[in-house]
Design an enzyme around this catalytic site. Structure first.
Site, PDB file in Angstrom:
ATOM      1  N   GLU A  35       0.823  -1.209   0.000  1.00 31.24           N
ATOM      2  CA  GLU A  35       0.000   0.000   0.000  1.00 31.24           C
ATOM      3  C   GLU A  35       0.853   1.254   0.000  1.00 31.24           C
ATOM      4  O   GLU A  35       1.776   1.391   0.802  1.00 31.24           O
ATOM      5  CB  GLU A  35      -0.903  -0.013   1.228  1.00 31.24           C
ATOM      6  CG  GLU A  35      -2.327   0.368   0.941  1.00 31.24           C
ATOM      7  CD  GLU A  35      -3.026  -0.602   0.015  1.00 31.24           C
ATOM      8  OE1 GLU A  35      -3.222  -0.255  -1.170  1.00 31.24           O
ATOM      9  OE2 GLU A  35      -3.387  -1.696   0.457  1.00 31.24           O
ATOM     10  N   HIS A  36       0.544   2.163  -0.937  1.00 34.08           N
ATOM     11  CA  HIS A  36       1.240   3.440  -1.118  1.00 34.08           C
ATOM     12  C   HIS A  36       2.682   3.254  -1.611  1.00 34.08           C
ATOM     13  O   HIS A  36       3.451   4.215  -1.648  1.00 34.08           O
ATOM     14  CB  HIS A  36       1.216   4.288   0.158  1.00 34.08           C
ATOM     15  CG  HIS A  36      -0.136   4.861   0.464  1.00 34.08           C
ATOM     16  ND1 HIS A  36      -0.493   6.142   0.151  1.00 34.08           N
ATOM     17  CD2 HIS A  36      -1.232   4.293   1.033  1.00 34.08           C
ATOM     18  CE1 HIS A  36      -1.744   6.357   0.534  1.00 34.08           C
ATOM     19  NE2 HIS A  36      -2.211   5.237   1.066  1.00 34.08           N
ATOM     20  N   THR A  37       3.045   2.051  -1.962  1.00 36.69           N
ATOM     21  CA  THR A  37       4.371   1.815  -2.537  1.00 36.69           C
ATOM     22  C   THR A  37       4.411   2.142  -4.016  1.00 36.69           C
ATOM     23  O   THR A  37       5.489   2.337  -4.576  1.00 36.69           O
ATOM     24  CB  THR A  37       4.782   0.347  -2.341  1.00 36.69           C
ATOM     25  OG1 THR A  37       3.706  -0.492  -2.766  1.00 36.69           O
ATOM     26  CG2 THR A  37       5.106   0.053  -0.891  1.00 36.69           C
ATOM     27  N   ASP A  38       3.246   2.221  -4.670  1.00 39.34           N
ATOM     28  CA  ASP A  38       3.244   2.381  -6.132  1.00 39.34           C
ATOM     29  C   ASP A  38       3.830   3.719  -6.560  1.00 39.34           C
ATOM     30  O   ASP A  38       4.685   3.770  -7.447  1.00 39.34           O
ATOM     31  CB  ASP A  38       1.852   2.165  -6.721  1.00 39.34           C
ATOM     32  CG  ASP A  38       0.760   3.035  -6.127  1.00 39.34           C
ATOM     33  OD1 ASP A  38       1.001   3.687  -5.076  1.00 39.34           O
ATOM     34  OD2 ASP A  38      -0.346   3.051  -6.698  1.00 39.34           O
ATOM     35  N   SER A  69     -24.724   7.345 -16.534  1.00 39.15           N
ATOM     36  CA  SER A  69     -24.455   6.311 -15.539  1.00 39.15           C
ATOM     37  C   SER A  69     -25.755   5.847 -14.912  1.00 39.15           C
ATOM     38  O   SER A  69     -26.700   6.632 -14.744  1.00 39.15           O
ATOM     39  CB  SER A  69     -23.529   6.857 -14.453  1.00 39.15           C
ATOM     40  OG  SER A  69     -23.507   6.024 -13.316  1.00 39.15           O
ATOM     41  N   GLY A 134     -16.164   4.151  -3.138  1.00 38.61           N
ATOM     42  CA  GLY A 134     -15.615   4.620  -1.871  1.00 38.61           C
ATOM     43  C   GLY A 134     -15.202   3.523  -0.923  1.00 38.61           C
ATOM     44  O   GLY A 134     -14.900   3.790   0.239  1.00 38.61           O
ATOM     45  N   SER A 140     -12.957   3.758  -9.499  1.00 35.92           N
ATOM     46  CA  SER A 140     -12.542   4.733 -10.520  1.00 35.92           C
ATOM     47  C   SER A 140     -11.725   4.069 -11.619  1.00 35.92           C
ATOM     48  O   SER A 140     -11.945   4.307 -12.815  1.00 35.92           O
ATOM     49  CB  SER A 140     -11.743   5.868  -9.874  1.00 35.92           C
ATOM     50  OG  SER A 140     -10.600   5.377  -9.193  1.00 35.92           O
ATOM     51  N   ASP A 184      -3.794   0.659  -9.314  1.00 30.14           N
ATOM     52  CA  ASP A 184      -5.201   0.383  -9.593  1.00 30.14           C
ATOM     53  C   ASP A 184      -5.430   0.087 -11.069  1.00 30.14           C
ATOM     54  O   ASP A 184      -6.103  -0.876 -11.431  1.00 30.14           O
ATOM     55  CB  ASP A 184      -6.063   1.573  -9.168  1.00 30.14           C
ATOM     56  CG  ASP A 184      -6.019   1.826  -7.678  1.00 30.14           C
ATOM     57  OD1 ASP A 184      -5.542   0.941  -6.940  1.00 30.14           O
ATOM     58  OD2 ASP A 184      -6.454   2.902  -7.252  1.00 30.14           O
ATOM     59  N   TYR A 236      -4.392  12.135   1.377  1.00 28.64           N
ATOM     60  CA  TYR A 236      -3.641  11.265   0.477  1.00 28.64           C
ATOM     61  C   TYR A 236      -2.447  12.028  -0.091  1.00 28.64           C
ATOM     62  O   TYR A 236      -1.312  11.533  -0.117  1.00 28.64           O
ATOM     63  CB  TYR A 236      -4.557  10.775  -0.658  1.00 28.64           C
ATOM     64  CG  TYR A 236      -3.959   9.694  -1.524  1.00 28.64           C
ATOM     65  CD1 TYR A 236      -4.322   8.366  -1.338  1.00 28.64           C
ATOM     66  CD2 TYR A 236      -3.049   9.992  -2.524  1.00 28.64           C
ATOM     67  CE1 TYR A 236      -3.790   7.362  -2.136  1.00 28.64           C
ATOM     68  CE2 TYR A 236      -2.513   9.000  -3.316  1.00 28.64           C
ATOM     69  CZ  TYR A 236      -2.885   7.686  -3.122  1.00 28.64           C
ATOM     70  OH  TYR A 236      -2.345   6.711  -3.912  1.00 28.64           O
TER      71      TYR A 236
END
Length: 394
Positions: A35-38, A69, A134, A140, A184, A236
């Protein structure tokens, strides 16, 4: 999925009064670890899930783009030339249509990467989805991947998977304004059924890692806490800024290049918060590598401790967890899960629990009771299975 495909087609026909030429889809994703390593050019291990966003689309005979949508009554319409202007194209769109930044951002990014938008026809598109919004499952990227795959085919662009990842990543970063990495979009576009995607976020290279969940009588239980998160939020961005500060002060291109001994040696000269953010990234990268090794050599029964260590690091060092996420992890582990961690960008969203199939109901009942006891809203819980990436469905 066939019912949702039919619903997507019917939704297109209701809004535009004719039939689409095809339906494409792209999945949400779970990040097993990393997580958050990308955006620190490190390693991640996500997999696509069996919940998807579908896009029914047909080309027009003019230069107008219309997007709709199932989640909104509003049809957002603009000319391709206006989309080419970038994020400013969204200035006249009302709050109900803000979601359209994701598909319109894909159109813009295709133009940035070589598609001649001035020479292409417009299109109508309608999207429907069962990827929770969410929940930290990348709804997304699912929208972006479905539309990018559709337009790549109908506009005959010839982009490969890696190029479409770049398209969707640029759409989210530069059009929507969410400072994410490529995790993602890569998972949504490139994943294979039954496997995780071991991704090097520095060079974009990837390989599959068989998860072998069914043969181990294991499942991934998602616990959606219903605490919504937002990638474009300041929290973030602040985490990313702290990582960039740490890399700059350590004299490296990205935290991917920092070893554990190097970080320890620099502890006294880094701000305390910056040090903790960097410690999460350095240790999380190693946990990804260790998880891949265990999966390949031992199988999924051996990764539980690594999953919890990842959650503890996100809770204590990166400070992106919430009381609801922490409670879900604690109860899942106490009632039979082999491993559990929050997944996604944090500040809400979901926990994943690697759970023996016979213990699933036991874990679900315990979590429902614990959330009620703490006065939290009821979570939504469901199983996910490693699935195929973006594709044409009809």
């Amino acid at each position: 999925m066939s019912e949702l495909i039919d619903d997507t087609q019917a939704g297109f026909e209701r809004r535009y009064s004719y039939a689409p030429s095809g339906i494409w889809s792209s999945p949400g994703r779970v990040n097993l670890i990393g997580e958050h390593t990308d955006y620190n050019e490190g390693f991640v291990l996500p997999f696509a899930i069996d919940r998807r966003t579908f896009a029914a689309l047909a080309l027009r005979d003019d230069d107008v783009v219309r997007v709709s949508s199932a989640a909104s009554d509003e049809i957002v319409s603009m000319k391709l030339a206006d989309v080419s202007a970038g994020a400013s194209a969204m200035e006249g769109v009302g709050d109900a249509g803000r979601w359209a930044a994701y598909p319109l951002g894909v159109v813009w990014a295709l133009g940035q990467l070589g598609a001649d938008l001035a020479g292409l026809p417009g299109f109508d598109v309608h999207v429907d989805s069962d990827v929770p919004i969410g929940a930290g499952l990348s709804s997304s990227a699912a929208i972006e991947g479905a539309l990018a795959t559709a337009l790549n085919e109908v506009w005959r662009l010839g982009f490969d998977g890696a190029q479409l990842v770049d398209v969707c990543h640029r759409a989210e970063n530069d059009f929507v304004g969410a400072p994410t990495g490529i995790l993602d979009q890569s998972a949504s576009l490139l994943s294979q059924e039954g496997a995780a995607l071991f991704l090097d976020c520095r060079d974009g290279s990837s390989s599959t890692v068989d998860l072998r969940l069914e043969e181990s009588d294991l499942a991934i239980l998602v616990i959606d806490t219903k605490v919504a998160h937002e990638h474009a939020s300041g929290d973030y961005a602040a985490r990313r800024e702290a990582c960039e500060t740490a890399a700059r002060e350590l004299g490296v291109r990205a935290l991917r290049d920092v070893t554990w001994p190097q970080l320890l040696a620099a502890r006294d000269r880094l701000d305390g918060v910056v040090y903790r953010r960097a410690r999460h990234i350095v240790t999380e990268n190693q946990r990804v590598l260790d998880t891949v090794e265990v999966l390949r050599n031992e199988g999924p029964t051996g990764i539980g401790d690594l999953m919890f260590a990842s959650h503890r690091s996100m809770r204590d060092d990166f400070e992106i967890s919430t009381p609801e996420l922490d409670l879900a992890v604690e109860i899942a582990l106490n009632y039979g899960a082999l491993g559990a961690r929050m997944t996604g960008g944090g500040f809400g969203g979901s926990v994943i629990a690697l759970t023996p199939v016979p213990m699933i109901t036991h874990v679900q009942v315990a979590i429902d009771g614990a959330f009620a006891e703490h006065g939290y809203g009821g979570p939504e819980m469901f199983l996910v299975w490693p699935s195929q990436g973006a594709r044409r469905d009809r």
